[in-house]
Design an enzyme around this catalytic site. Structure first.
Site, PDB file in Angstrom:
ATOM      1  N   LYS A 118       0.861  -0.680  -0.574  1.00  0.00           N
ATOM      2  CA  LYS A 118      -0.217   0.175   0.592  1.00  0.00           C
ATOM      3  C   LYS A 118       1.131   0.744  -0.262  1.00  0.00           C
ATOM      4  O   LYS A 118       2.376   1.345   0.180  1.00  0.00           O
ATOM      5  CB  LYS A 118      -0.867  -0.056   1.383  1.00  0.00           C
ATOM      6  CG  LYS A 118      -2.144  -1.053   1.175  1.00  0.00           C
ATOM      7  CD  LYS A 118      -2.277  -1.249   2.254  1.00  0.00           C
ATOM      8  CE  LYS A 118      -4.301  -1.878   2.618  1.00  0.00           C
ATOM      9  NZ  LYS A 118      -5.185  -2.411   3.578  1.00  0.00           N
TER      10      LYS A 118
ATOM     11  N   PHE B  70     -16.359   2.792   5.895  1.00  0.00           N
ATOM     12  CA  PHE B  70     -14.959   3.337   5.328  1.00  0.00           C
ATOM     13  C   PHE B  70     -14.320   3.517   3.841  1.00  0.00           C
ATOM     14  O   PHE B  70     -12.982   3.242   3.954  1.00  0.00           O
ATOM     15  CB  PHE B  70     -14.197   2.423   6.162  1.00  0.00           C
ATOM     16  CG  PHE B  70     -14.263   0.723   5.464  1.00  0.00           C
ATOM     17  CD1 PHE B  70     -13.385   0.131   4.516  1.00  0.00           C
ATOM     18  CD2 PHE B  70     -14.705   0.327   6.803  1.00  0.00           C
ATOM     19  CE1 PHE B  70     -13.932  -0.775   4.250  1.00  0.00           C
ATOM     20  CE2 PHE B  70     -15.035  -1.580   6.624  1.00  0.00           C
ATOM     21  CZ  PHE B  70     -14.421  -1.760   4.952  1.00  0.00           C
TER      22      PHE B  70
ATOM     23  N   ARG C 199      -1.648 -14.670   4.554  1.00  0.00           N
ATOM     24  CA  ARG C 199      -2.327 -13.888   5.379  1.00  0.00           C
ATOM     25  C   ARG C 199      -1.893 -13.776   6.743  1.00  0.00           C
ATOM     26  O   ARG C 199      -1.727 -13.133   7.973  1.00  0.00           O
ATOM     27  CB  ARG C 199      -3.776 -14.388   5.997  1.00  0.00           C
ATOM     28  CG  ARG C 199      -4.498 -14.120   4.160  1.00  0.00           C
ATOM     29  CD  ARG C 199      -5.995 -13.965   4.491  1.00  0.00           C
ATOM     30  NE  ARG C 199      -7.138 -13.523   5.341  1.00  0.00           N
ATOM     31  CZ  ARG C 199      -6.895 -12.066   5.187  1.00  0.00           C
ATOM     32  NH1 ARG C 199      -6.877 -11.739   4.060  1.00  0.00           N
ATOM     33  NH2 ARG C 199      -8.067 -11.246   6.195  1.00  0.00           N
TER      34      ARG C 199
ATOM     35  N   THR D   3      -5.365  -7.207  10.784  1.00  0.00           N
ATOM     36  CA  THR D   3      -5.756  -5.736  10.083  1.00  0.00           C
ATOM     37  C   THR D   3      -5.632  -4.424  10.887  1.00  0.00           C
ATOM     38  O   THR D   3      -4.448  -3.838  10.250  1.00  0.00           O
ATOM     39  CB  THR D   3      -7.277  -5.813   9.441  1.00  0.00           C
ATOM     40  OG1 THR D   3      -7.512  -7.213   8.823  1.00  0.00           O
ATOM     41  CG2 THR D   3      -7.377  -4.373   8.780  1.00  0.00           C
TER      42      THR D   3
ATOM     43  N   ARG E  51       2.277  -6.116   9.198  1.00  0.00           N
ATOM     44  CA  ARG E  51       1.329  -5.446   9.694  1.00  0.00           C
ATOM     45  C   ARG E  51       1.935  -4.713  11.120  1.00  0.00           C
ATOM     46  O   ARG E  51       1.648  -3.312  11.782  1.00  0.00           O
ATOM     47  CB  ARG E  51       0.403  -5.572   9.940  1.00  0.00           C
ATOM     48  CG  ARG E  51      -0.392  -5.309   8.445  1.00  0.00           C
ATOM     49  CD  ARG E  51      -2.240  -5.980   8.159  1.00  0.00           C
ATOM     50  NE  ARG E  51      -2.389  -6.047   6.575  1.00  0.00           N
ATOM     51  CZ  ARG E  51      -3.599  -6.630   6.688  1.00  0.00           C
ATOM     52  NH1 ARG E  51      -4.148  -7.484   7.180  1.00  0.00           N
ATOM     53  NH2 ARG E  51      -4.010  -6.722   5.568  1.00  0.00           N
TER      54      ARG E  51
ATOM     55  N   HIS F 110      -2.249  -5.336   1.503  1.00  0.00           N
ATOM     56  CA  HIS F 110      -3.674  -6.318   1.546  1.00  0.00           C
ATOM     57  C   HIS F 110      -3.120  -8.089   0.889  1.00  0.00           C
ATOM     58  O   HIS F 110      -1.930  -7.585   0.199  1.00  0.00           O
ATOM     59  CB  HIS F 110      -4.903  -5.424   0.051  1.00  0.00           C
ATOM     60  CG  HIS F 110      -5.869  -5.853  -0.479  1.00  0.00           C
ATOM     61  ND1 HIS F 110      -6.426  -6.367   0.546  1.00  0.00           N
ATOM     62  CD2 HIS F 110      -5.278  -6.794  -0.985  1.00  0.00           C
ATOM     63  CE1 HIS F 110      -7.608  -6.956  -0.522  1.00  0.00           C
ATOM     64  NE2 HIS F 110      -6.241  -7.620  -1.271  1.00  0.00           N
TER      65      HIS F 110
ATOM     66  N   GLU G  96      -9.055 -10.859  -7.446  1.00  0.00           N
ATOM     67  CA  GLU G  96      -8.487  -9.644  -7.880  1.00  0.00           C
ATOM     68  C   GLU G  96      -7.205 -10.026  -8.508  1.00  0.00           C
ATOM     69  O   GLU G  96      -6.663  -8.302  -8.876  1.00  0.00           O
ATOM     70  CB  GLU G  96      -7.560  -9.930  -5.633  1.00  0.00           C
ATOM     71  CG  GLU G  96      -9.223  -9.273  -5.086  1.00  0.00           C
ATOM     72  CD  GLU G  96      -8.614  -9.368  -3.510  1.00  0.00           C
ATOM     73  OE1 GLU G  96      -9.587  -8.526  -3.095  1.00  0.00           O
ATOM     74  OE2 GLU G  96      -7.168  -9.732  -2.820  1.00  0.00           O
TER      75      GLU G  96
END
Length: 140
Positions: free
Chosen positions: A11, A59, A87, A93, A104, A117, A128
């Site tokens: 990101k 959001f 993941r 998240t 993260r 992501h 995706e």
């Protein structure tokens, strides 16, 4: 042993801080192969289309604006149980809830600016990946 593919996005918060190489190293050290990759900047329309599943959530607009705020790196990761493995490498998240050693936990700034992501299921991964890549761009 199931070989899968999953979409990964590095990101804008992570590309701004030049973390692409460090994040990619995490994937590769875990045994995931990067079989497609490109750096791009999403338009608002592209972000809204990609995140359309969240259109009714509070959001959504902020997420779409954030994803257009700088360059991103989209990539296809391939490996054994790639979706679950990715993941796990990413972590929760919310960086504050992510396990130590996850991407993260180490690099995320907030729930929105959490550096990465990843697809959450096999059907999502197929959709995706197809959003960003044609089959000719994926090199196993």
């Amino acid at each position: 042993m199931t070989i899968e593919r999953t979409l990964s996005i590095i990101k804008p918060d992570a590309t701004r801080r030049d973390l692409t190489g460090r994040i990619n190293a995490r994937f590769e050290e875990a045994g995931l192969k990067i079989v497609a990759q490109k750096r791009l900047r999403l338009t608002l329309e592209q972000a809204k289309a990609f995140y359309a599943v969240h259109a009714e959530r509070a959001f959504y607009e902020d997420l779409c604006s954030y994803m257009c705020s700088g360059p991103i790196v989209v990539q296809v990761l391939e490996g054994e149980n790639a979706i679950a493995q990715n993941r796990e490498i990413m972590g929760a998240t919310n960086p504050a809830n992510a396990d130590a050693g996850t991407i993260r936990a180490e690099f995320g700034e907030s729930v929105e600016a959490n550096s990465v992501h990843g697809s959450d299921a096999s059907d999502t991964a197929v959709q995706e990946i197809a959003f960003f890549f044609s089959q000719i761009e994926i090199i196993p």
